[in-house]
Design a protein around this motif. Sequence first.
Motif, mmCIF file in Angstrom:
data_model
loop_
_atom_site.group_PDB
_atom_site.id
_atom_site.type_symbol
_atom_site.label_atom_id
_atom_site.label_comp_id
_atom_site.label_asym_id
_atom_site.label_seq_id
_atom_site.Cartn_x
_atom_site.Cartn_y
_atom_site.Cartn_z
ATOM 1 N N ALA A 1 0.821 -1.205 0.000
ATOM 2 C CA ALA A 1 0.000 0.000 0.000
ATOM 3 C C ALA A 1 0.859 1.262 0.000
ATOM 4 O O ALA A 1 0.606 2.210 -0.769
ATOM 5 C CB ALA A 1 -0.943 -0.004 1.204
ATOM 6 N N GLU A 2 1.889 1.297 0.849
ATOM 7 C CA GLU A 2 2.762 2.469 0.894
ATOM 8 C C GLU A 2 3.590 2.592 -0.378
ATOM 9 O O GLU A 2 3.846 3.689 -0.869
ATOM 10 C CB GLU A 2 3.693 2.390 2.116
ATOM 11 C CG GLU A 2 3.060 2.842 3.397
ATOM 12 C CD GLU A 2 2.673 4.310 3.358
ATOM 13 O OE1 GLU A 2 3.560 5.173 3.399
ATOM 14 O OE2 GLU A 2 1.461 4.600 3.273
ATOM 15 N N ARG A 3 4.006 1.450 -0.925
ATOM 16 C CA ARG A 3 4.801 1.476 -2.156
ATOM 17 C C ARG A 3 3.994 2.079 -3.300
ATOM 18 O O ARG A 3 4.499 2.905 -4.073
ATOM 19 C CB ARG A 3 5.260 0.061 -2.492
ATOM 20 C CG ARG A 3 6.280 -0.025 -3.616
ATOM 21 C CD ARG A 3 6.849 -1.427 -3.706
ATOM 22 N NE ARG A 3 7.746 -1.708 -2.598
ATOM 23 C CZ ARG A 3 8.157 -2.936 -2.275
ATOM 24 N NH1 ARG A 3 7.722 -3.982 -2.957
ATOM 25 N NH2 ARG A 3 8.989 -3.111 -1.264
ATOM 26 N N VAL A 4 2.733 1.681 -3.420
ATOM 27 C CA VAL A 4 1.866 2.218 -4.477
ATOM 28 C C VAL A 4 1.619 3.710 -4.247
ATOM 29 O O VAL A 4 1.718 4.525 -5.174
ATOM 30 C CB VAL A 4 0.539 1.442 -4.526
ATOM 31 C CG1 VAL A 4 -0.461 2.155 -5.433
ATOM 32 C CG2 VAL A 4 0.771 0.008 -5.007
ATOM 33 N N ARG A 5 1.305 4.087 -3.005
ATOM 34 C CA ARG A 5 1.009 5.494 -2.702
ATOM 35 C C ARG A 5 2.202 6.385 -3.002
ATOM 36 O O ARG A 5 2.056 7.447 -3.645
ATOM 37 C CB ARG A 5 0.618 5.638 -1.228
ATOM 38 C CG ARG A 5 0.273 7.072 -0.820
ATOM 39 C CD ARG A 5 -0.019 7.183 0.665
ATOM 40 N NE ARG A 5 1.170 7.173 1.483
ATOM 41 C CZ ARG A 5 1.934 8.246 1.737
ATOM 42 N NH1 ARG A 5 1.629 9.424 1.188
ATOM 43 N NH2 ARG A 5 2.996 8.164 2.516
ATOM 44 N N LEU A 6 3.378 5.957 -2.569
ATOM 45 C CA LEU A 6 4.548 6.808 -2.720
ATOM 46 C C LEU A 6 5.073 6.808 -4.150
ATOM 47 O O LEU A 6 5.631 7.811 -4.609
ATOM 48 C CB LEU A 6 5.634 6.371 -1.738
ATOM 49 C CG LEU A 6 5.280 6.681 -0.282
ATOM 50 C CD1 LEU A 6 6.164 5.907 0.679
ATOM 51 C CD2 LEU A 6 5.392 8.187 -0.015
ATOM 52 N N ALA A 7 4.903 5.713 -4.874
ATOM 53 C CA ALA A 7 5.283 5.698 -6.287
ATOM 54 C C ALA A 7 4.425 6.681 -7.077
ATOM 55 O O ALA A 7 4.926 7.432 -7.929
ATOM 56 C CB ALA A 7 5.143 4.289 -6.856
ATOM 57 N N GLU A 8 3.124 6.699 -6.792
ATOM 58 C CA GLU A 8 2.237 7.626 -7.467
ATOM 59 C C GLU A 8 2.563 9.072 -7.072
ATOM 60 O O GLU A 8 2.528 9.982 -7.912
ATOM 61 C CB GLU A 8 0.783 7.312 -7.137
ATOM 62 C CG GLU A 8 -0.226 8.271 -7.745
ATOM 63 C CD GLU A 8 -0.177 8.344 -9.262
ATOM 64 O OE1 GLU A 8 -0.601 9.375 -9.812
ATOM 65 O OE2 GLU A 8 0.292 7.370 -9.902
ATOM 66 N N SER B 1 4.669 14.207 -8.775
ATOM 67 C CA SER B 1 5.604 15.297 -8.519
ATOM 68 C C SER B 1 6.479 15.578 -9.740
ATOM 69 O O SER B 1 6.778 16.738 -10.047
ATOM 70 C CB SER B 1 6.487 14.951 -7.315
ATOM 71 O OG SER B 1 5.706 14.705 -6.171
ATOM 72 N N VAL B 2 6.890 14.519 -10.429
ATOM 73 C CA VAL B 2 7.668 14.695 -11.661
ATOM 74 C C VAL B 2 6.847 15.475 -12.679
ATOM 75 O O VAL B 2 7.345 16.423 -13.311
ATOM 76 C CB VAL B 2 8.086 13.320 -12.229
ATOM 77 C CG1 VAL B 2 8.657 13.467 -13.644
ATOM 78 C CG2 VAL B 2 9.121 12.658 -11.326
ATOM 79 N N ASP B 3 5.563 15.094 -12.853
ATOM 80 C CA ASP B 3 4.699 15.786 -13.808
ATOM 81 C C ASP B 3 4.507 17.251 -13.434
ATOM 82 O O ASP B 3 4.569 18.149 -14.291
ATOM 83 C CB ASP B 3 3.335 15.100 -13.869
ATOM 84 C CG ASP B 3 3.402 13.727 -14.512
ATOM 85 O OD1 ASP B 3 4.398 13.449 -15.215
ATOM 86 O OD2 ASP B 3 2.463 12.931 -14.316
ATOM 87 N N GLU B 4 4.271 17.505 -12.154
ATOM 88 C CA GLU B 4 4.035 18.884 -11.712
ATOM 89 C C GLU B 4 5.286 19.737 -11.914
ATOM 90 O O GLU B 4 5.187 20.922 -12.293
ATOM 91 C CB GLU B 4 3.622 18.886 -10.242
ATOM 92 C CG GLU B 4 2.235 18.304 -10.002
ATOM 93 C CD GLU B 4 1.915 18.142 -8.530
ATOM 94 O OE1 GLU B 4 2.792 18.445 -7.688
ATOM 95 O OE2 GLU B 4 0.790 17.727 -8.212
ATOM 96 N N ARG B 5 6.453 19.163 -11.663
ATOM 97 C CA ARG B 5 7.704 19.901 -11.877
ATOM 98 C C ARG B 5 7.885 20.236 -13.353
ATOM 99 O O ARG B 5 8.272 21.360 -13.708
ATOM 100 C CB ARG B 5 8.890 19.095 -11.362
ATOM 101 C CG ARG B 5 10.247 19.709 -11.659
ATOM 102 C CD ARG B 5 11.376 18.878 -11.085
ATOM 103 N NE ARG B 5 12.672 19.340 -11.555
ATOM 104 C CZ ARG B 5 13.257 18.907 -12.676
ATOM 105 N NH1 ARG B 5 12.636 17.997 -13.441
ATOM 106 N NH2 ARG B 5 14.434 19.366 -13.043
#
Length: 227
Positions: A179-186, A191-195
């Motif tokens: 669950a944390e892996r999926v949340r943090l990967a997304e 964040s990459v897209d927003e940057r």
Amino acid sequence: MTPAPATIDGDEMDRWDARHTWLERRQGPPVAGHDRTEHALVDVRMLGPAAATSADGGAALTGKVAVLLARLAVEDGAVLGRGRLLADVWPTGSGHPGPLRVAVNRARVVLGSQVVVTEGSGYRIGPHTSDVRRAEQQLTAARNRTRSPAARIESYQRALAQWSGPFLEGVEVGMWVHAERVRLAELRELSVDERFELLLAAGGHQRVLSELRAAALAAPTREHRVW
């Protein structure tokens, strides 16, 4: 402290568990002014292989002890019962509390007596910081539209720098990791897209072009990266 045997069962487990239970109780709460690590922060690394280091970088832990600290850090101060920790960190174990007690004592010896705090029948993490916390704080700053574009871009870069790999890379110990892996990967991909969007809006087309091509190849299903 006597190290845990490589394999433990039967009477040996009972003797070892009793010895470490006594050590845990004997340790008790630290006396103010007598424990130099009482107020030290521990840095828990989760965005990549699990690791935990003292604030001054002079001591470090990896392996199951670091995974245990990561599990507690995910809860950010909430108490987790022994049964839950055993199931999450040692999912193929017998459920005997011995490995948990050894890991807690090892963390306290290496990183300070207050790195793991006993409360009732469970544990919580003591004063700490983490790469996840730093990333989330930097992203909050990056999304603050009252700041200048340059400052926001810098915050995005600092946030993304916290990742060295997937959450608890190489660890497969149950749904809490997934669950944390999926949340943090997304969170990272967003964040990459927003940057990128901020760089383009600020006129940084040349700067972003090569990065955008690499990012699009890495995640071709991200619609913001395929034009």
